[in-house]
Design an enzyme around this catalytic site. Structure first.
Site, PDB file in Angstrom:
ATOM      1  N   ASP A  90       0.874  -1.171   0.000  1.00  0.00           N
ATOM      2  CA  ASP A  90       0.000   0.000   0.000  1.00  0.00           C
ATOM      3  C   ASP A  90       0.911   1.221   0.000  1.00  0.00           C
ATOM      4  O   ASP A  90       2.075   1.158   0.383  1.00  0.00           O
ATOM      5  CB  ASP A  90      -0.931  -0.031   1.219  1.00  0.00           C
ATOM      6  CG  ASP A  90      -2.082   0.961   1.043  1.00  0.00           C
ATOM      7  OD1 ASP A  90      -2.222   1.524  -0.057  1.00  0.00           O
ATOM      8  OD2 ASP A  90      -2.842   1.178   2.011  1.00  0.00           O
ATOM      9  N   GLY A  93      -1.310   6.240   1.589  1.00  0.00           N
ATOM     10  CA  GLY A  93      -2.528   7.054   1.556  1.00  0.00           C
ATOM     11  C   GLY A  93      -3.335   6.892   2.838  1.00  0.00           C
ATOM     12  O   GLY A  93      -3.816   7.872   3.415  1.00  0.00           O
ATOM     13  N   ASP A 271      -7.783  -7.065   2.152  1.00  0.00           N
ATOM     14  CA  ASP A 271      -6.735  -7.035   3.176  1.00  0.00           C
ATOM     15  C   ASP A 271      -7.344  -6.402   4.409  1.00  0.00           C
ATOM     16  O   ASP A 271      -8.244  -5.562   4.294  1.00  0.00           O
ATOM     17  CB  ASP A 271      -5.541  -6.177   2.736  1.00  0.00           C
ATOM     18  CG  ASP A 271      -5.814  -4.703   2.954  1.00  0.00           C
ATOM     19  OD1 ASP A 271      -6.577  -4.123   2.145  1.00  0.00           O
ATOM     20  OD2 ASP A 271      -5.336  -4.133   3.951  1.00  0.00           O
ATOM     21  N   CYS A 309     -12.860 -26.315  13.041  1.00  0.00           N
ATOM     22  CA  CYS A 309     -11.587 -25.833  12.492  1.00  0.00           C
ATOM     23  C   CYS A 309     -10.512 -26.903  12.730  1.00  0.00           C
ATOM     24  O   CYS A 309     -10.466 -27.519  13.795  1.00  0.00           O
ATOM     25  CB  CYS A 309     -11.194 -24.529  13.186  1.00  0.00           C
ATOM     26  SG  CYS A 309      -9.588 -23.890  12.695  1.00  0.00           S
ATOM     27  N   CYS A 311      -7.159 -26.326  12.550  1.00  0.00           N
ATOM     28  CA  CYS A 311      -5.838 -25.694  12.710  1.00  0.00           C
ATOM     29  C   CYS A 311      -5.103 -26.311  13.912  1.00  0.00           C
ATOM     30  O   CYS A 311      -5.711 -26.994  14.734  1.00  0.00           O
ATOM     31  CB  CYS A 311      -5.966 -24.175  12.852  1.00  0.00           C
ATOM     32  SG  CYS A 311      -6.335 -23.569  14.508  1.00  0.00           S
ATOM     33  N   CYS A 314      -6.749 -25.429  17.319  1.00  0.00           N
ATOM     34  CA  CYS A 314      -8.026 -26.116  17.595  1.00  0.00           C
ATOM     35  C   CYS A 314      -7.824 -27.609  17.818  1.00  0.00           C
ATOM     36  O   CYS A 314      -8.578 -28.235  18.560  1.00  0.00           O
ATOM     37  CB  CYS A 314      -9.016 -25.861  16.471  1.00  0.00           C
ATOM     38  SG  CYS A 314      -9.572 -24.144  16.467  1.00  0.00           S
ATOM     39  N   HIS A 340      -5.061 -18.946  14.801  1.00  0.00           N
ATOM     40  CA  HIS A 340      -6.389 -19.502  14.499  1.00  0.00           C
ATOM     41  C   HIS A 340      -7.207 -18.548  13.618  1.00  0.00           C
ATOM     42  O   HIS A 340      -7.804 -18.969  12.625  1.00  0.00           O
ATOM     43  CB  HIS A 340      -7.163 -19.797  15.795  1.00  0.00           C
ATOM     44  CG  HIS A 340      -8.631 -19.976  15.550  1.00  0.00           C
ATOM     45  ND1 HIS A 340      -9.178 -21.151  15.089  1.00  0.00           N
ATOM     46  CD2 HIS A 340      -9.671 -19.082  15.628  1.00  0.00           C
ATOM     47  CE1 HIS A 340     -10.491 -20.990  14.915  1.00  0.00           C
ATOM     48  NE2 HIS A 340     -10.806 -19.751  15.229  1.00  0.00           N
TER      49      HIS A 340
HETATM   50 ZN   LIG Z   1      -8.577 -23.136  14.657  1.00  0.00          ZN
END
Ligand SMILES: [Zn+2]
Length: 378
Positions: A90, A93, A271, A309, A311, A314, A340
């Site tokens: 970026d 700005g 983003d 989830c 991940c 988790c 996470h």
């Molecule tokens: Zn997770």
């Protein structure tokens, strides 16, 4: 450079691929923010392993710290950060919205305050593009003048006019350098449409930015304090005027509910600091809504953050344990919750892409909205 794979029949949602000097990113995708050349509490290796395809850095902040000499010694930000996928930059700005950064502004450029060294820097639009060329990012953003939320028509009009003057100058400078970074790699340049919450300005700005033939077009100046309804309206005013064959980037959007609505309106990338900032406040994404993990009700809850989830966090830790870490001010909870949340959003976009490709996006969106409201902590 940008190809569309599938378009949803009931909405404007689409899947595709954005090719940059560092590979192809499947769209729509989400970029975590690495303003100071790092995502907060998530490593580049972790992002790559979870399927993250891109990050966004910041030209002005990098120019101040660590400074361009170090960036050039490292041969660009990819090597310095050791991240080998797509990196956006970026312009700075957005920093103009902050009184600690902005000193004054004219058509010539911006006088920024450097809060690290307590001195001022004057940057022309061309200087910002040169910084981005030296960073070697895959996608550079034009310098834009972001009007404050709720700006009246006169102020918003002036900021939008200036954004257009700067967009032309950024494009000219970038073209004059063969659209390449200083490391001789192709660098894409995206324009940014502004217009605050004024329909006429939003439409005019989208048409003008689109006419400059950038590699992609961004919708800027939203998600800075306006309501969701106002944000989506502003987006709807601009989308029809942004060439569908170019990628459309909505800046600053990161909540799951905003992302899915913007995707349905034809946005290809996002983003936001939202996932990591929320994690630091113990706000955790789940399929049934955001939970506030520091609440007492989670102190004896031995279920994972999100039972659906997969991940690392988790699979290995309970809400009770992570609640304990947050209450004990053990900073590892920032690591775990940020990991996470970023993982969750990366996989959310993956699920959105699959639903569009299978022609099931409308059902997916409906089910998501119904479930996401269920267990949300107020
Ligand atoms: Zn997770």
């Amino acid at each position: 450079m940008f190809t569309i794979k599938n378009t949803d029949s009931g909405t404007e949602a689409r899947t595709g691929e954005l090719k940059t000097a560092h590979g192809a990113a499947k769209t729509p995708f989400f970029m975590p923010v690495a303003t100071k050349l790092t995502i907060k509490h998530v490593t580049p290796m972790e992002l790559e392993q979870m399927g993250g395809q891109a990050v966004i850095t910041n030209a002005y902040v990098t120019y101040l710290k660590p400074g361009m000499a170090l960036i050039k010694d490292a041969c660009g930000v990819h090597r310095l950060m050791n991240f080998n996928r797509t990196i956006f930059s970026d312009s700075g700005g957005f920093q103009m919205l902050s009184e600690s950064f902005l000193k004054d502004i004219s058509d010539k450029g911006v006088r920024f305050h450097d809060p690290f060294a307590n001195r001022a820097h004057f940057l022309k639009p061309e200087d910002v593009i040169q910084i981005e060329r030296e960073m070697g990012t895959d996608v550079a953003m034009c310098l834009d003048h972001v009007p404050k939320v709720g700006s009246n028509l006169a102020d918003a009009s002036e900021a939008t006019r200036r954004t257009h003057v700067w967009a032309e100058r950024c494009k000219r400078y970038h073209d004059a350098h063969d659209q390449q970074s200083i490391y001789a790699r192709r660098q894409l340049l995206f324009g940014i449409a502004q217009g605050a919450l004024h329909r006429e300005l939003r439409e005019k700005s989208a048409k003008f930015i689109d006419s400059l033939d950038f590699d992609g077009n961004a919708v800027g100046g939203l998600c800075i304090g306006e309501t969701r309804e106002a944000m989506l309206k502003a987006l709807e005013w601009q989308i029809p005027h942004l060439n569908p064959e170019r990628p459309r980037y909505m800046m600053g959007v990161g909540s799951p509910e905003d992302i899915i609505e913007a995707v349905s309106r034809g946005v290809d990338c996002f983003d936001s600091i939202y996932p990591t900032q929320n994690a630091r406040h113990c706000h955790v994404f789940t399929r049934t809504g955001t939970i506030k993990l520091d609440r007492g009700k989670y102190s004896k809850d031995f279920t994972p953050l999100d039972p659906e989830c997969d991940c690392y966090v988790c699979k290995n830790f309970s809400r009770a344990y992570l609640h304990h870490l947050s209450r004990s001010f053990e900073w590892t909870h920032h690591r775990y919750l940020s990991y996470h949340n970023v993982y969750w959003v990366v996989k959310f976009l993956e699920r959105i892409r699959n639903a569009i490709d299978k022609g099931e996006f409308e059902d997916f969106r409906k089910e998501f909205k119904e479930r996401y409201r269920k267990n949300k902590d107020k």
